[in-house]
Design a protein around this motif. Sequence first.
Motif, PDB file in Angstrom:
ATOM      1  N   LEU A  23       0.842  -1.200   0.000  1.00  0.00           N
ATOM      2  CA  LEU A  23       0.000   0.000   0.000  1.00  0.00           C
ATOM      3  C   LEU A  23       0.879   1.252   0.000  1.00  0.00           C
ATOM      4  O   LEU A  23       0.619   2.207  -0.741  1.00  0.00           O
ATOM      5  CB  LEU A  23      -0.931  -0.004   1.221  1.00  0.00           C
ATOM      6  CG  LEU A  23      -1.882   1.188   1.347  1.00  0.00           C
ATOM      7  CD1 LEU A  23      -2.888   1.219   0.208  1.00  0.00           C
ATOM      8  CD2 LEU A  23      -2.588   1.143   2.703  1.00  0.00           C
ATOM      9  N   LEU A  24       1.917   1.240   0.804  1.00  0.00           N
ATOM     10  CA  LEU A  24       2.852   2.366   0.870  1.00  0.00           C
ATOM     11  C   LEU A  24       3.469   2.646  -0.496  1.00  0.00           C
ATOM     12  O   LEU A  24       3.575   3.805  -0.915  1.00  0.00           O
ATOM     13  CB  LEU A  24       3.946   2.071   1.905  1.00  0.00           C
ATOM     14  CG  LEU A  24       5.032   3.116   2.120  1.00  0.00           C
ATOM     15  CD1 LEU A  24       4.439   4.433   2.617  1.00  0.00           C
ATOM     16  CD2 LEU A  24       6.063   2.581   3.109  1.00  0.00           C
ATOM     17  N   ALA A  79       9.037   0.027   3.597  1.00  0.00           N
ATOM     18  CA  ALA A  79       9.786   0.173   2.347  1.00  0.00           C
ATOM     19  C   ALA A  79      10.165   1.643   2.202  1.00  0.00           C
ATOM     20  O   ALA A  79       9.386   2.528   2.547  1.00  0.00           O
ATOM     21  CB  ALA A  79       8.930  -0.280   1.171  1.00  0.00           C
ATOM     22  N   HIS A  80      11.368   1.897   1.703  1.00  0.00           N
ATOM     23  CA  HIS A  80      11.803   3.289   1.626  1.00  0.00           C
ATOM     24  C   HIS A  80      12.713   3.563   0.432  1.00  0.00           C
ATOM     25  O   HIS A  80      13.522   4.485   0.451  1.00  0.00           O
ATOM     26  CB  HIS A  80      12.489   3.712   2.931  1.00  0.00           C
ATOM     27  CG  HIS A  80      13.632   2.831   3.320  1.00  0.00           C
ATOM     28  ND1 HIS A  80      13.442   1.647   3.990  1.00  0.00           N
ATOM     29  CD2 HIS A  80      14.951   2.944   3.114  1.00  0.00           C
ATOM     30  CE1 HIS A  80      14.606   1.075   4.193  1.00  0.00           C
ATOM     31  NE2 HIS A  80      15.549   1.826   3.665  1.00  0.00           N
ATOM     32  N   ALA A  81      12.594   2.773  -0.621  1.00  0.00           N
ATOM     33  CA  ALA A  81      13.365   3.003  -1.845  1.00  0.00           C
ATOM     34  C   ALA A  81      12.398   3.075  -3.022  1.00  0.00           C
ATOM     35  O   ALA A  81      11.486   2.246  -3.134  1.00  0.00           O
ATOM     36  CB  ALA A  81      14.367   1.873  -2.054  1.00  0.00           C
ATOM     37  N   SER A  84      11.870  -0.047  -4.971  1.00  0.00           N
ATOM     38  CA  SER A  84      10.894  -0.968  -4.361  1.00  0.00           C
ATOM     39  C   SER A  84       9.461  -0.520  -4.662  1.00  0.00           C
ATOM     40  O   SER A  84       8.588  -1.345  -4.916  1.00  0.00           O
ATOM     41  CB  SER A  84      11.085  -1.034  -2.846  1.00  0.00           C
ATOM     42  OG  SER A  84      12.357  -1.493  -2.514  1.00  0.00           O
ATOM     43  N   TYR A  85       9.244   0.785  -4.610  1.00  0.00           N
ATOM     44  CA  TYR A  85       7.902   1.302  -4.871  1.00  0.00           C
ATOM     45  C   TYR A  85       7.463   0.983  -6.297  1.00  0.00           C
ATOM     46  O   TYR A  85       6.341   0.533  -6.520  1.00  0.00           O
ATOM     47  CB  TYR A  85       7.842   2.815  -4.657  1.00  0.00           C
ATOM     48  CG  TYR A  85       8.192   3.276  -3.262  1.00  0.00           C
ATOM     49  CD1 TYR A  85       7.925   2.499  -2.139  1.00  0.00           C
ATOM     50  CD2 TYR A  85       8.788   4.508  -3.059  1.00  0.00           C
ATOM     51  CE1 TYR A  85       8.242   2.933  -0.865  1.00  0.00           C
ATOM     52  CE2 TYR A  85       9.097   4.959  -1.792  1.00  0.00           C
ATOM     53  CZ  TYR A  85       8.833   4.172  -0.693  1.00  0.00           C
ATOM     54  OH  TYR A  85       9.141   4.616   0.555  1.00  0.00           O
ATOM     55  N   ASP A  90       0.788  -1.049  -8.023  1.00  0.00           N
ATOM     56  CA  ASP A  90      -0.161  -1.292  -9.110  1.00  0.00           C
ATOM     57  C   ASP A  90      -0.552   0.011  -9.788  1.00  0.00           C
ATOM     58  O   ASP A  90      -1.127  -0.002 -10.876  1.00  0.00           O
ATOM     59  CB  ASP A  90      -1.424  -1.976  -8.578  1.00  0.00           C
ATOM     60  CG  ASP A  90      -1.156  -3.397  -8.105  1.00  0.00           C
ATOM     61  OD1 ASP A  90      -0.245  -4.041  -8.645  1.00  0.00           O
ATOM     62  OD2 ASP A  90      -1.852  -3.851  -7.177  1.00  0.00           O
ATOM     63  N   ILE A  91      -0.289   1.120  -9.138  1.00  0.00           N
ATOM     64  CA  ILE A  91      -0.536   2.433  -9.737  1.00  0.00           C
ATOM     65  C   ILE A  91       0.661   2.739 -10.623  1.00  0.00           C
ATOM     66  O   ILE A  91       1.798   2.751 -10.154  1.00  0.00           O
ATOM     67  CB  ILE A  91      -0.719   3.516  -8.655  1.00  0.00           C
ATOM     68  CG1 ILE A  91      -1.991   3.234  -7.845  1.00  0.00           C
ATOM     69  CG2 ILE A  91      -0.752   4.906  -9.288  1.00  0.00           C
ATOM     70  CD1 ILE A  91      -2.204   4.148  -6.664  1.00  0.00           C
ATOM     71  N   PRO A  92       0.420   2.966 -11.905  1.00  0.00           N
ATOM     72  CA  PRO A  92       1.543   3.234 -12.807  1.00  0.00           C
ATOM     73  C   PRO A  92       2.081   4.649 -12.628  1.00  0.00           C
ATOM     74  O   PRO A  92       1.356   5.562 -12.236  1.00  0.00           O
ATOM     75  CB  PRO A  92       0.932   3.053 -14.195  1.00  0.00           C
ATOM     76  CG  PRO A  92      -0.513   3.343 -14.011  1.00  0.00           C
ATOM     77  CD  PRO A  92      -0.858   2.925 -12.608  1.00  0.00           C
TER      78      PRO A  92
END
Length: 157
Positions: A23-24, A79-81, A84-85, A90-92
């Motif tokens: 989600l993040l 997560a903080h990179a 990774s995001y 799923d959001i392009p």
Amino acid sequence: MGKNFIGLDTEKTQALAGALNELLSNYQIFYMNVRGYHWNIKGENFFELHAKFEELYDDLLLKIDEVAERVLTLGHRPAHAYSSYIESSDIPERKDVSDGKEAVANIVESFGKLIAKQRSLLNLAGDAEDEGTAALMSDYISEQEKTVWMYRSYLGQ
């Protein structure tokens, strides 16, 4: 079945932390998209949309922090990179969007993905008896459903 330091099942909180990190990732990409819309918007609704997009990205930034802190509260690392995001969102990523209707349509689509993920998290949290995560997701869902209605109304939908 072990319990963590806040009394929740460790296996279930690991699954929750993983879903929260996903989600993040979606929130981070959405946030950057909306920053881009704010910076690049053009046309007759510039002033209205420029202000609306700033309001939205300010809210997204708060939620990013809350989600990351919830991961920490569950005893895991957020997560903080950006790599990774990008991998798990799923959001392009949206680049160079300057048309207001296109930006708003992308926002509606992105909120749909966030709301679906948050509903799933709400179920996971309920199964884990994690009231904190459940309350956060419930608040986000009810707020964002109204926001989607407003953006869809702007689009004439």
